[in-house]
Enzyme design. Structure first.
Site, PDB file in Angstrom:
ATOM      1  CB  CYS A   1      65.929 -14.135 -40.903  1.00  0.00           C
ATOM      2  SG  CYS A   1      64.779 -12.835 -40.468  1.00  0.00           S
TER       3      CYS A   1
ATOM      4  CG  ASN B   1      69.230 -11.043 -41.161  1.00  0.00           C
ATOM      5  OD1 ASN B   1      69.157 -11.229 -42.368  1.00  0.00           O
ATOM      6  ND2 ASN B   1      69.695 -11.956 -40.322  1.00  0.00           N
TER       7      ASN B   1
END
Length: 336
Positions: A132, A129
């Protein structure tokens, strides 16, 4: 439809069907397991795991918007140690194919998370991810910069167990998502997840203040789907050999079909699960029916089909059933 014909691949990962959960929308898995067998999924994607436990942002951290949902959760979770000790073993016991999402505040932290997961069984793939906050860069996101996103992917690939696919999850709030996707692929990403939420906000007209304590949040749901489809289409055109997981507002089998046509090899269901936790089996059934209605027997035959010239018919499309021709002798009027 024969279940074997629903199979798809994400790099070296073989999945029985293209339906996944989106990170952060399936809890630990225990919550969804009350509504359907998680093995019906192609794979379960975990909430993003961080190095240390996090309580997340204070409430309110969710707000409904027209055709969408704004969230600013702050990645709450038990941290990597709690996840490895409690959540991952439960998923492994159920035999669930599990893609672990990881999130960090620095390149080193991402690498350490991958190293910590290296010897842990039951991991089908790692989703990185990069959308972020990057504390080392004043709160900006790795996914906003090709070099930063590539550095994270390179660190995870270096520390992850060989053979475990690494997927980079990208953000849509960029000038050119194709450039960032290319950088991640060059850095060792085996696939891409497109897309994460898009930044937005809402104002509470009762309090006359932002609806979220964090002011802005990530927009998900049907409002995001056209943006997600555009990103999948553009990236598949540039990287036709790189598997893509399409994410953004999938609520029906036809929504899933759109992503497959745009170039996704798999599709993740997210916001829909909040109001319909039984959505995955329904969407899978609707997708099977949609493919059958178009006489397309395999999921693989429809991936990227929207990029083909008009009039192109995939070789695997079933022919129309022959129309019976009446025998001329049978149509003659019998003598009275």
């Amino acid at each position: 439809m024969n279940s074997a014909l629903m199979e798809t691949r994400l790099g070296g990962l073989e999945l029985p069907n293209p339906l996944l959960t989106a990170s952060g929308c399936g809890g630990t898995g225990r919550e969804l397991a009350q509504f359907f067998d998680l093995n019906r999924l192609g794979a379960f994607v975990t909430t993003s795991v961080t190095a240390r436990p996090r309580a997340g942002r204070p409430t309110p951290r969710m707000a409904e918007t027209p055709s969408g949902l704004l969230t600013a959760m702050g990645l709450p979770g038990p941290g990597i140690e709690g996840f490895v000790e409690r959540d991952l073993p439960w998923l492994a016991e159920q035999g669930v194919r599990t893609i672990v999402s990881v999130a960090g505040n620095s390149v080193e932290e991402f690498g350490e998370l991958a190293r910590r997961l290296r010897g842990v069984p039951g991991i089908a793939a790692i989703e990185v991810n990069v959308a972020c906050p990057n504390v080392a860069d004043r709160g900006r996101m790795f996914a906003w910069h090709p070099g930063a996103a590539a550095a994270v992917v390179r660190a995870v690939r270096a520390h992850a167990r060989p053979g475990v696919p690494v997927l980079a999850k990208l953000a849509p709030d960029v000038t050119d998502i194709v450039t960032i996707a290319l950088a991640c692929a060059d850095a060792g990403a085996d696939g891409l997840t497109l897309i994460n939420t898009m930044e937005g906000m809402a104002i509470d007209t009762g309090t006359l203040r932002p609806a979220l304590t964090g002011v802005s949040g990530g927009l998900s749901g049907p409002a995001l789907r056209p943006v997600a489809l555009r990103c999948v289409y553009q990236v598949h055109a540039a990287l036709p050999g790189t598997p893509i997981v399409g994410v953004g507002g999938v609520a029906s089998g036809l929504d899933a079909l759109e992503f497959l046509l745009a170039g996704a090899s798999a599709v993740a269901v997210g916001t829909t699960l909040f109001h319909d936790p039984t959505a995955v089996p329904r969407i899978l059934r609707e997708l099977e029916e949609a493919l059958a209605a178009r006489r397309i027997p395999r999921v693989a035959d429809v991936v990227g089909l929207a990029h083909k010239p008009a009039g192109h018919v995939p070789p695997q499309v079933r022919p129309e059933p022959p129309v019976p021709v009446p025998d001329p002798g049978e149509t003659k009027e019998k003598p009275s």
